[in-house]
Enzyme design. Structure first.
Site, mmCIF file in Angstrom:
data_model
loop_
_atom_site.group_PDB
_atom_site.id
_atom_site.type_symbol
_atom_site.label_atom_id
_atom_site.label_comp_id
_atom_site.label_asym_id
_atom_site.label_seq_id
_atom_site.Cartn_x
_atom_site.Cartn_y
_atom_site.Cartn_z
ATOM 1 N N LYS A 33 0.828 -1.211 0.000
ATOM 2 C CA LYS A 33 0.000 0.000 0.000
ATOM 3 C C LYS A 33 0.860 1.256 0.000
ATOM 4 C CE LYS A 33 -2.510 -0.798 3.726
ATOM 5 N NZ LYS A 33 -1.935 -2.104 4.160
ATOM 6 N N ARG B 172 -10.083 0.916 8.526
ATOM 7 C CA ARG B 172 -9.656 -0.460 8.801
ATOM 8 C C ARG B 172 -10.753 -1.258 9.509
ATOM 9 N NH1 ARG B 172 -3.700 0.372 8.812
ATOM 10 N NH2 ARG B 172 -2.597 -1.490 9.444
ATOM 11 N N ARG C 261 11.288 -6.760 5.960
ATOM 12 C CA ARG C 261 11.233 -5.329 5.666
ATOM 13 C C ARG C 261 12.130 -4.542 6.621
ATOM 14 N NH1 ARG C 261 5.413 -2.438 5.175
ATOM 15 N NH2 ARG C 261 5.224 -2.807 7.413
ATOM 16 N N ARG D 18 10.765 -2.335 12.053
ATOM 17 C CA ARG D 18 9.673 -1.837 12.895
ATOM 18 C C ARG D 18 9.328 -2.901 13.924
ATOM 19 N NH1 ARG D 18 5.121 0.155 8.687
ATOM 20 N NH2 ARG D 18 3.894 -1.015 10.192
ATOM 21 N N ARG E 293 -1.111 -9.135 13.291
ATOM 22 C CA ARG E 293 -1.613 -8.104 12.360
ATOM 23 C C ARG E 293 -2.430 -8.732 11.234
ATOM 24 N NH1 ARG E 293 3.597 -5.106 10.584
ATOM 25 N NH2 ARG E 293 2.199 -3.668 9.501
HETATM 26 P P1 AMP Z 1 0.382 0.343 9.202
HETATM 27 O O1 AMP Z 1 1.663 1.061 9.007
HETATM 28 O O2 AMP Z 1 -0.706 0.855 8.315
HETATM 29 O O3 AMP Z 1 0.525 -1.167 9.103
HETATM 30 O O4 AMP Z 1 -0.114 0.665 10.708
HETATM 31 C C1 AMP Z 1 0.691 0.323 11.822
HETATM 32 C C2 AMP Z 1 -0.183 0.190 13.059
HETATM 33 O O5 AMP Z 1 -0.832 1.448 13.311
HETATM 34 C C3 AMP Z 1 -1.307 -0.828 12.960
HETATM 35 O O6 AMP Z 1 -0.882 -2.150 13.245
HETATM 36 C C4 AMP Z 1 -2.292 -0.279 14.003
HETATM 37 O O7 AMP Z 1 -1.861 -0.568 15.310
HETATM 38 C C5 AMP Z 1 -2.166 1.216 13.803
HETATM 39 N N1 AMP Z 1 -3.116 1.728 12.781
HETATM 40 C C6 AMP Z 1 -2.831 2.267 11.557
HETATM 41 N N2 AMP Z 1 -3.949 2.624 10.908
HETATM 42 C C7 AMP Z 1 -4.976 2.295 11.726
HETATM 43 C C8 AMP Z 1 -6.398 2.378 11.626
HETATM 44 N N3 AMP Z 1 -6.997 2.879 10.509
HETATM 45 N N4 AMP Z 1 -7.143 1.947 12.662
HETATM 46 C C9 AMP Z 1 -6.578 1.453 13.781
HETATM 47 N N5 AMP Z 1 -5.259 1.312 13.945
HETATM 48 C C10 AMP Z 1 -4.450 1.734 12.936
#
Ligand code: AMP
Length: 216
Positions: free
Chosen positions: A13, A88, A127, A160, A171
C-alpha cells in the site's frame, strides 16, 4: 477524486500510494505514518496509540477518526486524497462516509490489493524501514546499497517492532477479522476493484492507474 487503498499489511500500500498520489496530485494520508509521527513526537495521541501498535492490534476507532478528520480537512487535501491504511473497520468506514459527506465529498474508488498470507509474512519480516524519511527496503527483494543504511538519506535502517514474526501474525489475523468485512462493505457500494498485489510493483501501479483514470 478521493481514493481508499485497502489491503493487508505488506501488500504494498505504501509504495503504491506514493506513486498514485503523485500521478493524480492527491494528498497521501497514511494512518500508520501519521501515528508513527505522533509516537515519535511524544504527543498524547502517540502515547495512547503506541501499545496497540507494538502489539499489532488496532488503535480505537474514535481516536483514528478524529485524527484522520484533521488531516482530511487541511488545505493540502482539498483537491482530493488517497487514504492508505484507513479505514480499517466497518465503523471507521461509516465514520469516514459521514465526515466526508458533510464536506459534500465521497469515496470514488476503493482499490483492494490481494496478496496471499504466506507472501505477506516474508515481505513483512524482511522489511527494513528508514525512521527518518520512511523509505522502505527488503533484506532479500530490495536491499539497500550498503547493509542497514538508507540509500536516500544515510540513516540507519530499523525493523519496525510490529514487523517481528509474532506481531506480523497478529496483524494478519486482525486484518482478516476486522478489515476483511470492508471488502463486502465497499463492493456493495459498487466502488471496489480487486488488484493482484503479488504482481511486479510497476504492473500493480498500471492496474490502479487504469481503474482511476478519468473516463471520457
Ligand atoms: P500500518 O503502518 O498501516 O501497518 O499501521 C501500523 C499500526 O498502526 C497498525 O498495526 C495499528 O496498530 C495502527 N493503525 C494504523 N492505521 C490504523 C487504523 N486505521 N485503525 C486502527 N489502527 C491503525
Amino acid at each position: 477524486m478521493n481514493l481508499v487503498l485497502l489491503g493487508p499489511p505488506g501488500a504494498g500500500k505504501g509504495t503504491q500510494a506514493a506513486r498514485i498520489a503523485r500521478t493524480f496530485a492527491l494528498a497521501h494520508l497514511s494512518s500508520g505514518d501519521i501515528l508513527r509521527a505522533e509516537v515519535r513526537g511524544g504527543s498524547d495521541l502517540g502515547r495512547q496509540a503506541q501499545s496497540f501498535m507494538n502489539a499489532g492490534t488496532l488503535v480505537p476507532d474514535g481516536l483514528i477518526l478524529d485524527m484522520m478528520a484533521v488531516h482530511m480537512g487541511t488545505p493540502g487535501a482539498s483537491g482530493g486524497f488517497l487514504l492508505d491504511g484507513f479505514p480499517r473497520t466497518v465503523a471507521q468506514a461509516e465514520g469516514l462516509d459521514r465526515k466526508i459527506g458533510l464536506l459534500g465529498r465521497r469515496v470514488d474508488h476503493v482499490i483492494h490489493l490481494v496478496v496471499p498470507d504466506g507472501e505477506l509474512e516474508s515481505r513483512l519480516t524482511g522489511r527494513r524501514s528508514c525512521p527518518a524519511c520512511n523509505a522502505v527496503f527488503h533484506v532479500a527483494n530490495n536491499p539497500p546499497k550498503q547493509a542497514d543504511v538508507c540509500d536516500q538519506c544515510g540513516t540507519m535502517l530499523v525493523q519496525r517492532p510490529d514487523d517481528q514474526a509474532a506481531v506480523v501474525r497478529t496483524r494478519l489475523a486482525t486484518y482478516h477479522e476486522l478489515t476483511g468485512p470492508l471488502v463486502t462493505y465497499y463492493r456493495g457500494k459498487g466502488v471496489l476493484a480487486d488488484v493482484d498485489g503479488s504482481q511486479a510493483p510497476d504492473r500493480v501501479t498500471a492496474a490502479i492507474e487504469a481503474i482511476c483514470a478519468p473516463r471520457p
